[in-house]
Design an enzyme around this catalytic site. Structure first.
Site, PDB file in Angstrom:
ATOM      1  N   SER A 248      -0.367  -2.158   3.905  1.00  0.00           N
ATOM      2  CA  SER A 248       0.860  -2.851   3.528  1.00  0.00           C
ATOM      3  C   SER A 248       2.026  -1.890   3.327  1.00  0.00           C
ATOM      4  CB  SER A 248       0.631  -3.661   2.250  1.00  0.00           C
ATOM      5  OG  SER A 248      -0.374  -4.625   2.442  1.00  0.00           O
TER       6      SER A 248
ATOM      7  N   HIS B  19       3.796  -2.014  -1.435  1.00  0.00           N
ATOM      8  CA  HIS B  19       4.862  -2.646  -0.652  1.00  0.00           C
ATOM      9  C   HIS B  19       6.207  -1.976  -0.925  1.00  0.00           C
ATOM     10  CE1 HIS B  19       2.738  -6.819  -0.037  1.00  0.00           C
ATOM     11  NE2 HIS B  19       2.036  -5.796   0.417  1.00  0.00           N
TER      12      HIS B  19
END
Length: 307
Positions: free
Chosen positions: A164, A216
């Protein structure tokens, strides 16, 4: 809309389109590693049944852990930890720094893997076709590394895996590429709003209790800065001035002053951010002590779940 703008910009400058091979290779590598992880996990042999039976027993040793233990259809946390998941204690106290890299090649389950690889294909291939495999490979790896650093600073009581951070790095790089090369694209506002919407969705998903939003955020910020450094393109009209018999190559600057400023600022932020993050991490710092509210960025409690 965005891909057509890219094509116009490429034709306008007379550039050739690169063949994307690195992005498919990254996808194949992630899928292959997941298969190895599931083979190592061997649910029927290691699961006691306290949390339920293995899912998809027909797959035998490739079957998934009980849903109560892993809702993403994947291996146990102990298997992930053994094979390189990001674990603060092992990184800092166990001196296993390599986990900052290996964690981005592991996935919690097949749902996690498919979602990430789908986005990697969409964004990675488009960027690689335009800028080549070296620059995109650097953005992918460094962004994933940046995401791992931020994750380790704030998530010190659980493990973390997934691409991610690297994926959000590609998204961040596409956003900064649009901003730094603003003059060569049409439909700028539409493309900008589309990017911001996609990024917002991914960050919102990161608020779920099973998703590492710090990876993220760290990957996004790193990739955003790297886009200003690695994806800078000549300003609109420079190619014509260079090739014109009436004007010399020096008649017009290849890059505008704003691009140079963004390049310098982004380079300083990347070097300083990664350096400070590593120093804090290996000094045993806990990011939550310096930011009391930051834990809300990773998981927001609701009536349906707690953090």
């Amino acid at each position: 809309m965005r891909s057509r703008d890219m094509e116009r910009g490429r034709k306008h400058r007379g550039d050739t389109q690169w063949t994307a091979w690195l992005t498919p290779t990254i996808v194949v590598a992630n899928v292959s590693i997941f298969i190895v992880v599931m083979y190592t996990n061997d649910c029927p042999k290691t699961t006691t049944g306290a949390n339920g039976d293995c899912v998809a027993k027909l797959l035998r040793r490739f079957s998934f852990q009980p849903l109560r233990e892993n809702p993403f259809l994947g291996p146990s946390s102990s298997t992930l930890e053994k094979l390189g998941a990001l674990d603060w204690k092992k990184v800092v106290q166990g001196n296993e720094k390599w986990r900052l890299i290996t964690a981005m090649w592991l996935h919690a389950g097949i749902i996690h893997l498919v979602m990430n690889m789908f986005d990697v294909i969409i964004f990675g291939i488009r960027l690689e076709q335009q800028f080549g495999f070296i620059r995109i490979g650097l953005i992918y790896l460094i962004s994933g590394f940046g995401g791992s650093i931020l994750s380790a600073l704030f998530l010190q009581k659980s493990i973390s895996v997934g691409a991610s951070g690297a994926l959000l790095g590609l998204m961040g790089a596409m956003l900064s590429e649009l901003l730094t090369n603003w003059t060569i694209y049409k439909s700028k506002l539409c493309a900008l709003l589309s990017f911001l919407f996609i990024i917002a969705i991914n960050l919102a998903i990161g608020l779920l209790p099973w998703v590492d939003n710090f990876a993220h955020i760290g990957g996004l910020l790193t990739g955003f800065c790297l886009g200003f450094i690695l994806l800078m393109q000549p300003q609109s009209g420079w190619e014509e001035f260079r090739n014109s018999s009436q004007y010399g190559a020096r008649a017009r600057s290849k890059y505008n002053p704003c691009q140079y400023v963004l390049f310098f600022v982004a380079a300083v932020l990347v070097v300083a951010g990664l350096t400070v993050g590593l120093v804090m991490l290996f000094d045993g710092e806990n990011g939550n002590k310096h930011c009391k509210w930051c834990h809300r960025l990773d998981c927001y409690p609701t009536s349906k779940w707690s953090c």
